[in-house]
Scaffold this motif. Structure first.
Motif, mmCIF file in Angstrom:
data_model
loop_
_atom_site.group_PDB
_atom_site.id
_atom_site.type_symbol
_atom_site.label_atom_id
_atom_site.label_comp_id
_atom_site.label_asym_id
_atom_site.label_seq_id
_atom_site.Cartn_x
_atom_site.Cartn_y
_atom_site.Cartn_z
ATOM 1 N N VAL A 249 -9.689 12.987 45.160
ATOM 2 C CA VAL A 249 -10.406 13.924 44.283
ATOM 3 C C VAL A 249 -10.475 15.447 44.699
ATOM 4 N N VAL A 250 -10.830 15.430 46.003
ATOM 5 C CA VAL A 250 -11.075 16.840 46.779
ATOM 6 C C VAL A 250 -9.694 17.429 46.934
ATOM 7 N N SER A 251 -8.574 16.631 47.168
ATOM 8 C CA SER A 251 -7.256 17.115 47.546
ATOM 9 C C SER A 251 -6.740 17.643 46.153
ATOM 10 N N ILE A 252 -7.075 17.141 45.004
ATOM 11 C CA ILE A 252 -6.461 17.596 43.832
ATOM 12 C C ILE A 252 -7.283 18.759 43.171
ATOM 13 N N GLY A 253 -8.327 19.410 43.931
ATOM 14 C CA GLY A 253 -8.949 20.473 43.323
ATOM 15 C C GLY A 253 -10.313 20.320 42.623
ATOM 16 N N SER A 285 -16.704 8.488 35.703
ATOM 17 C CA SER A 285 -17.337 8.330 36.909
ATOM 18 C C SER A 285 -17.812 9.531 37.651
ATOM 19 N N LEU A 286 -16.674 10.721 37.437
ATOM 20 C CA LEU A 286 -16.869 11.956 38.207
ATOM 21 C C LEU A 286 -17.748 12.855 37.604
ATOM 22 N N GLN A 287 -18.181 12.495 36.271
ATOM 23 C CA GLN A 287 -19.043 13.354 35.501
ATOM 24 C C GLN A 287 -18.642 14.686 35.194
ATOM 25 N N ILE A 288 -17.495 14.588 34.866
ATOM 26 C CA ILE A 288 -16.830 16.216 34.395
ATOM 27 C C ILE A 288 -17.153 16.260 32.947
ATOM 28 N N PRO A 289 -17.780 17.312 32.693
ATOM 29 C CA PRO A 289 -18.103 17.466 31.000
ATOM 30 C C PRO A 289 -16.810 17.653 30.231
ATOM 31 N N THR A 290 -16.932 17.081 29.024
ATOM 32 C CA THR A 290 -15.878 16.941 28.077
ATOM 33 C C THR A 290 -15.359 18.463 28.014
ATOM 34 N N GLN A 291 -16.262 19.320 27.744
ATOM 35 C CA GLN A 291 -15.820 20.605 27.427
ATOM 36 C C GLN A 291 -14.818 21.276 28.790
ATOM 37 N N ASN A 292 -15.029 20.696 29.891
ATOM 38 C CA ASN A 292 -14.189 21.251 30.907
ATOM 39 C C ASN A 292 -12.854 20.814 30.552
ATOM 40 N N THR A 293 -12.093 21.365 29.859
ATOM 41 C CA THR A 293 -10.657 20.690 29.542
ATOM 42 C C THR A 293 -9.692 21.027 30.694
ATOM 43 N N GLN A 294 -9.986 22.063 31.405
ATOM 44 C CA GLN A 294 -9.055 22.156 32.594
ATOM 45 C C GLN A 294 -9.007 21.352 33.609
ATOM 46 N N ALA A 295 -10.375 20.956 33.989
ATOM 47 C CA ALA A 295 -10.380 19.880 34.906
ATOM 48 C C ALA A 295 -9.878 18.572 34.681
ATOM 49 N N ARG A 296 -10.417 18.398 33.374
ATOM 50 C CA ARG A 296 -9.928 17.103 32.720
ATOM 51 C C ARG A 296 -8.148 16.872 32.683
ATOM 52 N N ALA A 297 -7.665 18.159 32.305
ATOM 53 C CA ALA A 297 -6.137 18.059 32.363
ATOM 54 C C ALA A 297 -5.370 17.670 33.764
#
Length: 378
Positions: A249-253, A285-297
């Motif tokens: 996960v760290v390696s993919i930014g 599981s990573l708790q990435i907010p749904t509004q953070n579309t860039q991270a989810r992409a």
């Protein structure tokens, strides 16, 4: 001053002497087991002292159980004939998982020492493990030595559970003396009750971990070898530990979210074997907010590549969202499971609430290309 030095020397010699005596006793115990093996004696013909040593060194039972066995069990024949009730009454084992541990160990040793058993330390069922180095050093024919609990309860609690991202259950597993023999026999009731694993996602993660061990024939050395070989590459995701998933996960930014996988139950076997675990489940599981579309992409693109490069899952060109794998070990999640809900589900959002999908824009859609028959995303 000289008196102080002589006192310290005396203490040092005393410690060395104590350790030497402990080593001598341990050597004698191993010799008892080795002698039973050399003679090819069935377990039923073992004498009391040998059974006691087997209980201590091989099964890994606590000292108070070993003492009770020494007082009440005088032969392998008596031990092998004990019913569950008698194990509780005669040896004083009240914990049902402790009794399970003993019963499975008795079945194992009876199978290994029966006249029809193969002349190896591993049965065809895969329920006996590689001989411990200590045992190997005591014999000139390691391929015919007694098996040793190389994946004992200490390994399960201190190494295996943390590698699954489930270290929070260590104390419960250690108290119940859960070793690798027992894993296939633990019920949902055992997990929820004695072992306090009430979270269904954690139980699913745990079962995927067991499936991985089963595929490796419960070979600890093979597991360690494959983990080492995949340490710096995207391959063999099946054996990836929770720590390796965090590093990926760290390696993919996505470093800011990586530590959310600690104690999450996310590990490689879950990714490789659970057909319901997709990029949305990992984002949860990573708790990435749904509004953070860039991270989810980014996560979707990299997760899909991980599946293609490191697992048996194959991308289906007919549907950009589906992957084909062998049938899961369990039923799929119920439709109302949180990880199965779409972002705009009417069950979770108020009426007339409009959501713009994170992937609705053409520019946000991951592009794909085929290399050597594998479809990669970028």
């Amino acid at each position: 001053m000289e008196a102080d030095n002589s006192t310290q020397d005396g203490l040092g010699l005393g410690k060395l002497g104590g350790q030497a005596e402990k080593n001598r006793k341990l050597q004698k115990k191993h010799e008892l087991l080795e002698e039973a093996r050399r003679q090819g004696l069935p377990f039923a013909q073992w004498d009391g002292p040998t059974v006691v040593v087997w209980l201590e060194l091989w099964v890994g039972m606590p000292a108070w159980y070993v003492a009770a066995c020494r007082a009440n069990v005088k032969s392998g024949a008596i031990m092998s004939a004990l019913s569950d009730t008698e194990i509780q009454r005669e040896i004083g084992i009240s914990n049902p998982l402790h009794r399970l541990k003993l019963r499975l160990a008795i079945q194992e040793i009876m199978s290994l020492t029966s006249p029809s058993a193969p002349p190896t330390s591993r049965t065809t069922t895969g329920n006996v493990w590689v001989t411990h180095e200590e045992m190997e050093n005591l014999t000139s024919t390691p391929q015919t030595t007694l098996a040793y609990g190389d994946m004992n309860h200490e390994w399960i609690g201190n190494e295996w559970l943390p590698s699954l991202g489930l270290p929070q259950y260590r104390s419960y597993f250690m108290e119940c003396l859960v070793d690798a023999r027992m894993l296939d026999h633990l019920t949902k009731k055992d997990l929820r009750g004695q072992l306090k694993m009430v979270d269904s996602f954690h139980r699913n993660s745990f079962q995927c971990g067991i499936m991985c061990l089963r595929r490796l024939n419960y070979d600890r050395k093979e597991l360690e070898r494959r983990r080492e070989e995949s340490q710096n590459e995207i391959k063999d995701v099946l054996v990836w530990s929770n720590e390796k998933m965090i590093h990926w996960v760290v390696s993919i930014g996505l470093k800011e979210y990586a530590n959310n996988l600690i104690e999450s139950g996310v590990h490689g076997a879950l990714v490789a074997l659970d057909e319901t675990f997709d990029h949305n489940a990992l984002a949860l599981s990573l708790q990435i907010p749904t509004q953070n579309t860039q991270a989810r992409a980014v996560l979707e693109r990299e997760f899909n590549n991980l599946l293609v490069l490191g697992t048996d899952r194959r991308f289906d060109e007919e549907d950009d969202k589906s992957f084909r794998r062998a049938p899961s070990w369990r039923k799929k999640f119920r439709p109302k499971d949180v990880r199965g809900l779409a972002a705009g589900s009417a069950e979770t959002l108020p009426a007339n609430f409009r959501v713009t999908s994170s992937m609705s824009s053409p520019s946000m859609q991951p592009k794909k290309m085929q290399i050597d028959g594998k479809i990669l995303f970028f």
